[in-house]
Design a protein around this motif. Structure first.
Motif, short mmCIF file in Angstrom:
data_model
loop_
_atom_site.label_atom_id
_atom_site.label_comp_id
_atom_site.label_asym_id
_atom_site.label_seq_id
_atom_site.Cartn_x
_atom_site.Cartn_y
_atom_site.Cartn_z
N ALA A 25 0.85 -1.18 0.00
CA ALA A 25 0.00 0.00 0.00
C ALA A 25 0.89 1.23 0.00
O ALA A 25 1.83 1.33 0.78
CB ALA A 25 -0.91 0.01 1.21
N LYS A 26 0.60 2.16 -0.89
CA LYS A 26 1.33 3.43 -0.93
C LYS A 26 0.64 4.42 -0.01
O LYS A 26 -0.57 4.34 0.23
CB LYS A 26 1.36 3.96 -2.36
CG LYS A 26 2.18 3.11 -3.28
CD LYS A 26 2.30 3.74 -4.65
CE LYS A 26 3.15 2.85 -5.54
NZ LYS A 26 3.37 3.44 -6.86
N TRP A 27 1.42 5.34 0.50
CA TRP A 27 0.90 6.37 1.38
C TRP A 27 1.09 7.72 0.69
O TRP A 27 2.18 8.03 0.20
CB TRP A 27 1.65 6.36 2.71
CG TRP A 27 1.31 5.16 3.54
CD1 TRP A 27 1.74 3.90 3.36
CD2 TRP A 27 0.46 5.14 4.67
NE1 TRP A 27 1.21 3.06 4.31
CE2 TRP A 27 0.42 3.81 5.13
CE3 TRP A 27 -0.27 6.10 5.34
CZ2 TRP A 27 -0.33 3.43 6.23
CZ3 TRP A 27 -1.01 5.72 6.44
CH2 TRP A 27 -1.04 4.39 6.88
N THR A 28 0.03 8.52 0.64
CA THR A 28 0.08 9.84 0.05
C THR A 28 -0.55 10.83 1.01
O THR A 28 -1.69 10.62 1.46
CB THR A 28 -0.67 9.87 -1.30
OG1 THR A 28 -0.15 8.84 -2.14
CG2 THR A 28 -0.52 11.21 -1.99
N ASP A 29 0.16 11.88 1.34
CA ASP A 29 -0.33 12.92 2.26
C ASP A 29 -0.81 12.33 3.59
O ASP A 29 -1.83 12.73 4.14
CB ASP A 29 -1.47 13.72 1.61
CG ASP A 29 -1.00 14.49 0.38
OD1 ASP A 29 0.18 14.90 0.37
OD2 ASP A 29 -1.80 14.64 -0.56
N GLN A 31 -3.31 6.18 3.65
CA GLN A 31 -3.00 4.95 2.94
C GLN A 31 -3.93 4.79 1.74
O GLN A 31 -5.15 4.92 1.85
CB GLN A 31 -3.15 3.75 3.86
CG GLN A 31 -2.83 2.44 3.23
CD GLN A 31 -3.00 1.26 4.18
OE1 GLN A 31 -3.42 1.43 5.31
NE2 GLN A 31 -2.65 0.09 3.72
N GLU A 32 -3.33 4.50 0.58
CA GLU A 32 -4.12 4.21 -0.61
C GLU A 32 -4.54 2.75 -0.55
O GLU A 32 -4.12 1.99 0.31
CB GLU A 32 -3.30 4.48 -1.87
CG GLU A 32 -2.95 5.94 -2.05
CD GLU A 32 -2.11 6.18 -3.29
OE1 GLU A 32 -1.86 5.23 -4.06
OE2 GLU A 32 -1.69 7.33 -3.48
N LYS A 33 -5.38 2.32 -1.50
CA LYS A 33 -5.87 0.95 -1.52
C LYS A 33 -4.71 -0.02 -1.73
O LYS A 33 -3.93 0.12 -2.67
CB LYS A 33 -6.89 0.77 -2.64
CG LYS A 33 -7.51 -0.59 -2.67
CD LYS A 33 -8.55 -0.72 -3.76
CE LYS A 33 -9.11 -2.12 -3.77
NZ LYS A 33 -10.07 -2.33 -4.84
N PRO A 34 -4.56 -1.01 -0.85
CA PRO A 34 -3.46 -1.98 -1.01
C PRO A 34 -3.69 -2.91 -2.19
O PRO A 34 -4.83 -3.20 -2.56
CB PRO A 34 -3.46 -2.75 0.30
CG PRO A 34 -4.77 -2.51 0.92
CD PRO A 34 -5.33 -1.25 0.34
#
Length: 70
Positions: free
Chosen positions: A52-56, A59-62
């Motif tokens: 899962a990427k993290w932005t701001d 967590q974005e959708k894994p």
């Protein structure tokens, strides 16, 4: 006994991690098995994990990946 005179595990002396060493040993054991046990063990060998990427700070959708995915 100081750290310089202590016995070093052979996998460490070969520049490997314990995980790498244990993966090699597990593969050797799996290859020694007879059918149908060998095919069952090989099927359990596959690794699945999620990324899962993290932005701001959120967590974005894994996504589920396998060991062979890049």
């Amino acid at each position: 006994m100081s750290a310089t005179t202590a016995a070093v595990p052979f996998w460490r002396a070969a520049g490997m991690t314990y995980i790498g060493y244990s993966n090699i040993c597990a593969a050797l054991v799996r290859n020694c098995l007879k059918e149908p046990f060998k095919s069952e063990a090989v099927s359990r060998e596959k690794v699945h994990f999620s990324v899962a990427k993290w932005t701001d700070g959120k967590q974005e959708k894994p996504t589920v990946r396998t060991e062979s995915d890049e």
